[in-house]
Design an enzyme around this catalytic site. Structure first.
Site, short mmCIF file in Angstrom:
data_model
loop_
_atom_site.label_atom_id
_atom_site.label_comp_id
_atom_site.label_asym_id
_atom_site.label_seq_id
_atom_site.Cartn_x
_atom_site.Cartn_y
_atom_site.Cartn_z
N HIS A 67 22.25 27.21 -75.41
CA HIS A 67 23.32 26.03 -75.30
C HIS A 67 24.52 26.72 -75.02
O HIS A 67 25.47 26.27 -74.37
CB HIS A 67 23.17 25.19 -76.50
CG HIS A 67 24.13 23.84 -76.52
ND1 HIS A 67 24.08 23.03 -75.53
CD2 HIS A 67 25.39 23.41 -77.20
CE1 HIS A 67 24.92 22.03 -75.70
NE2 HIS A 67 25.82 22.25 -76.64
N HIS B 107 31.07 23.79 -69.77
CA HIS B 107 30.37 23.01 -70.22
C HIS B 107 30.11 21.53 -69.40
O HIS B 107 31.21 20.81 -69.42
CB HIS B 107 30.62 22.53 -71.55
CG HIS B 107 29.66 21.84 -72.45
ND1 HIS B 107 28.58 20.93 -72.01
CD2 HIS B 107 29.27 21.65 -73.79
CE1 HIS B 107 27.86 20.40 -72.94
NE2 HIS B 107 28.30 20.97 -73.99
N CYS C 124 25.75 15.89 -75.10
CA CYS C 124 25.61 17.16 -74.32
C CYS C 124 24.12 17.69 -74.54
O CYS C 124 23.79 18.62 -73.86
CB CYS C 124 26.54 18.04 -75.06
SG CYS C 124 28.03 17.67 -74.88
N PHE D 282 26.61 16.26 -79.93
CA PHE D 282 27.28 15.29 -80.95
C PHE D 282 26.27 14.30 -81.45
O PHE D 282 25.41 13.97 -80.71
CB PHE D 282 28.41 14.38 -80.26
CG PHE D 282 29.77 15.23 -80.21
CD1 PHE D 282 29.88 16.48 -80.32
CD2 PHE D 282 30.86 14.51 -79.98
CE1 PHE D 282 31.42 17.24 -80.20
CE2 PHE D 282 32.02 15.04 -79.92
CZ PHE D 282 32.20 16.37 -79.86
N LYS E 156 26.90 28.60 -69.27
CA LYS E 156 28.25 27.88 -69.39
C LYS E 156 29.44 28.93 -69.47
O LYS E 156 30.52 28.70 -69.21
CB LYS E 156 28.17 27.38 -71.07
CG LYS E 156 27.22 25.93 -71.00
CD LYS E 156 27.43 25.00 -72.05
CE LYS E 156 26.56 24.15 -72.31
NZ LYS E 156 25.19 24.09 -72.52
N GLU F 263 23.52 29.01 -83.28
CA GLU F 263 22.28 28.85 -82.53
C GLU F 263 21.76 30.37 -82.50
O GLU F 263 20.26 30.31 -82.47
CB GLU F 263 22.93 28.93 -80.98
CG GLU F 263 21.77 28.41 -80.01
CD GLU F 263 22.38 28.27 -78.62
OE1 GLU F 263 23.85 28.25 -78.25
OE2 GLU F 263 21.56 28.14 -77.62
#
Lengths: 411, 409
Positions: free
Chosen positions: B297, B334, B164, B393, B329, B308
């Protein structure tokens, strides 16, 4: 001013040895890893052969660390990383102080893990798919898992360019260190043997139709070649900024002096374009290293037994080295290891390093006669002794990607 | 050797709220959502049913050399993004030195639908129907390769599948390639297609929200998987100026780091995220107080948004409260490997237009998320420096810094 990049350690897990010395000695004694696949059934497939790592056990390298979350690819990478960290003497406490990066080249990471996760959801329902397995379905899983296991907090990147992935990862990491963004990066590649990718290659008609009972195998550059066999493995090099490597008292094994790239939009369909891409890749690497073709002492070829691929590489090397190939000693270790895809370039690099140390370039197993128009004379099944100062490593994919790397002995 | 400056001169996007820069930007500023019931596969066996898909996508208008029947969905999105970006940059392919024109792309899953087809046939014992197309269509590197083949780009061609955060990684690499003089022009971005595998995984992690995506809201319930592509045209400033190109923004630096902590959860102190932002600012020679917009993000999961926020506060200190930080998002879901590429495009557009897109569905503030998230409506705001954050990830963190073009002179 760019920083100089040296190799200060190596980790390799392969079907013919788990140290540079044992791998090199297997190759020099003409051992071949290719035999009928044990991992899965090859019934109904054209090629029964592969170069598996017999009874690979990551615990042997990683001791009591928890391996449960790691699939085969991740275990190969984590094991190679442990060996490279030991070899370069990057202790755990040093890694707590300083960022070490990891750049991994892989074509598939684990398409087996991805496929199994999906099939379980299909067969027993999505509610039974395991979240732990899901984290391994991303293509950067092996790099992530290895970073966790060894506390590698620096740049962590995964590169996929087909079978050139591993060599491209080394080129990428080299640039990162040259530009001063990082001091130390583990760079290399990995690929596991699994049914899903094997099936894909078999159906694409790229694998050899040979089998061990008939006594014939894929033989790079040989007139009789008719395809390649797949292998598996992982190899990582510890790349460091020369200045900082010296400062910490590390022992540089060799310097990465140049790398180059080429891409063939025809994906091998147009011979001229394919040869040109390989030639440009080599020329870029020489220019990047500020050396001429006559300064290359030996070549570790990408050739794997593919009928057209090997021919295109032979011609590409001729073009890239300005025709100076007749007196160039050449090896093609995929004759014994098979095509290890993302791991192949880095494994070639490991063998070349050992060749520089040992002075013996492995022969190409079973090679008898090359095509009439290949401009090579120092190519045979026999090992070749010489003083190698600077070597060229080639990686050329079956679908257009090319990458070349130049290594030189350090003083 | 003096390193060149790198600018963004073209933007191409395929997203759940619109294809093409103008349509996308209009919908984004209007706060439109692309989230709805999943259409690409049957979700009745799942406890969640929403996704952010690109509906009615036609790839034919973008294909001159390749055939859609021989391209996976992510490759089709990527080619559309590339063609749109080149057109937006007002570049004719005939005018380029193709050997010095390269492609750097990111992805989470590559072409997952090809492996899903493999699995369907495997289970129904019809695997013999899988032919040579599996190897030609599936491996992730084909996305960058397909763009190159469609456009005949023979320069550097690379795929960086860092999940991502992949879009930011790919743009960062293209930036380095241009600065090292290894190419004259780079197409850089990310692409991913909606995937049963990804959906199953996030559902099993309990990460998918039932209806809407509400980053930073107290009652946020998770992320929404999406799909799309984002591609930027990057070129050296000198070349762009010479040809009189419209310059959206300059890329000044990036930072990459790894948490080395957990495969799917962020570091509890936001440690890796802080190091990535720090490196990006250092390379850009820009202080935290000079940042005027952060593209978060902002997935909408409880942990991501909290950590975050914590990471931004750790790095920016008091200045964090003055810097608008929004998550698109909330509207697009996403889009995986495409997400940070589309968000980089948004940063470039924010710098160019001095407009900031909102975080929609933000109704009730969360005490742990107390920054200015540009709630619910777009804002006019002078944007001189934008930071684009992405986390993936594997603990892969990537921050990119972009700067307004005029402010350089």
């Amino acid at each position: 001013m760019r920083n100089r990049v040296v190799i200060t350690g190596v980790g390799v897990v392969s079907s013919l040895g788990n140290s540079p010395a044992s791998l090199h000695s297997s190759l020099c004694s003409g051992r071949r890893a290719l035999r009928p696949i044990e991992h899965f059934s090859t019934e109904g497939l054209g090629c029964p052969l592969g170069g598996e790592i017999p009874s690979f056990d990551a615990q042997k390298y990683l001791g009591r660390k928890n391996l449960r979350p790691l699939d085969r690819t991740s275990r190969l990478v984590a094991s190679a990383a442990q060996l490279a960290l030991n070899d370069s003497q990057w202790s755990e406490s040093m890694r707590n102080e300083e960022e070490v990066g990891l750049v991994l080249g892989t074509m598939f990471c684990s398409v087996h893990t991805i496929s199994e996760f999906d099939r379980r959801a299909l067969e027993v329902g999505p509610a039974y798919a395991s979240p732990m397995d899901f984290s391994n379905t991303v293509i950067n899983a092996a790099a992530g898992q290895t970073a966790i296991m060894h506390n590698l907090r620096g740049i962590n990147s995964t590169i996929s360019t087909g079978l050139t992935s591993g060599l491209q990862a080394i080129a990428y990491a080299t640039d990162v260190i040259r530009s001063g963004r990082a001091r130390a990066i583990l760079a290399g590649g990995a690929e596991e043997m699994c049914f899903e990718s094997f099936y894909g290659f078999d159906r694409a008609g790229l694998l050899c139709r040979s089998d061990e009972h008939a006594g014939d195998f894929p033989i790079p550059f040989d007139k009789r070649r008719n395809g390649f066999a797949l292998g598996e493995g992982a190899a990582l090099l510890m790349l460091e900024n020369l200045h900082f490597a010296r400062e910490r008292g590390a022992r540089p094994l060799a310097e990465i002096v140049g790398h180059g790239f080429g891409y063939d939009c025809s994906q091998g369909r147009d011979e001229v374009s394919a040869v040109d891409a390989i030639g440009s890749s080599i020329r870029h690497a020489l220019n990047d290293a500020f050396i001429g073709p006559h300064e290359i002492d030996c070549l570790s070829a990408s050739a794997n037994g593919s009928y057209t691929g090997d021919r295109q590489e032979a011609r590409g090397v001729f073009a890239g080295l300005n025709g100076q190939t007749r007196k160039l000693p050449i090896t093609a270790i995929k004759s014994m290891l098979g095509e290890t895809l993302g791991a192949s370039g880095p494994i070639q690099a490991v063998v070349l390093l050992e060749t520089m140390r040992d002075g013996v370039l492995p022969g190409i197993k079973s090679l008898e006669e090359i095509d009439d128009d290949f401009a090579f004379e120092l190519i045979s099944a026999d090992n070749r002794e010489s003083d190698f100062e600077t070597g060229l490593i080639n990686s050329a994919g079956f679908d257009g990607h090319c990458c070349s790397l130049v290594l030189s002995r350090t003083d | 050797m003096r390193q060149c400056r790198v600018v963004v001169t073209g933007i191409g996007v395929v997203t759940p709220i619109g294809t093409g820069r103008e349509c996308f930007w209009t919908n984004l500023l209007a706060g439109r959502s692309g989230i709805g019931p999943v259409r690409s596969f049957d979700t009745s066996a799942y406890s969640v049913h929403c996704g952010a898909e690109v509906h009615d996508f036609q790839s034919e208008p973008y294909l001159s050399n390749l055939d859609a029947a021989h391209l996976g969905r992510a490759s089709q999105f990527a080619i559309a993004g590339a063609r749109l970006a080149l057109a937006d940059a007002n570049l004719e392919i005939a005018s380029l030195d193709l050997k010095r024109a390269g492609v750097s792309m990111g992805t989470t899953s590559g072409e997952p639908r090809e492996v899903e087809r493999f699995d369907n046939l495997f289970i129904s014992k019809k695997l013999e129907r899988v032919g040579p197309e599996f190897l030609a269509l599936y491996p992730s590197h084909v996305i960058a390769a397909h763009i190159a083949r469609e456009l005949q780009f023979a320069g550097i061609n690379i795929m960086i599948p860092t999940a991502c955060a992949a879009g930011n990684y790919a743009i960062a690499h293209a930036f380095d390639v241009l600065r090292a003089g290894r190419a004259d022009l780079m197409l850089a971005g990310g692409s991913d297609s909606f995937s049963r595998i990804t959906y199953t995984g996030f559902a099993q992690l309990g990460a998918i929200a039932p209806e809407i995506c509400q980053p930073f809201d107290r009652h946020r319930k998770g992320m929404i998987p999406g799909e799309g592509s984002g591609v930027l045209v990057l070129e050296p400033l000198a070349a762009a100026t010479r040809r009189g190109a419209r310059i959206y923004a300059e890329i000044t630096g990036y930072g990459l780091s790894c948490d080395a902590h957990h495969m799917t959860a962020a570091h509890p102190n936001g440690d890796g995220a802080v190091r990535a932002m720090q490196k990006a600012l250092e390379q850009s020679a820009i202080g935290p107080q000079d940042v005027s917009y952060i593209s978060a993000h902002g997935t909408g999961t409880s942990t991501n948004d909290r950590l975050e926020t914590l990471a931004v506060k750790r790095l920016f200190g008091d200045a964090a409260y003055r810097i608008p930080m929004s998550s698109i998002k909330s509207m697009l879901g996403h889009t995986m490997g495409a997400a940070s590429a589309i968000e980089a495009a948004v940063c470039a557009l924010a710098l160019f237009h001095d407009r900031i897109p909102p975080t929609i569905n933000l109704k009730q503030p969360d005490p742990d998320c107390d920054l200015d998230y540009v709630p619910n409506s777009a804002r006019e705001h002078t944007v001189r420096v934008a930071m684009n954050n992405a986390y993936a990830f594997g603990g892969n963190n990537a921050s990119l810094v972009l700067r307004k073009h005029e402010s350089l002179n």
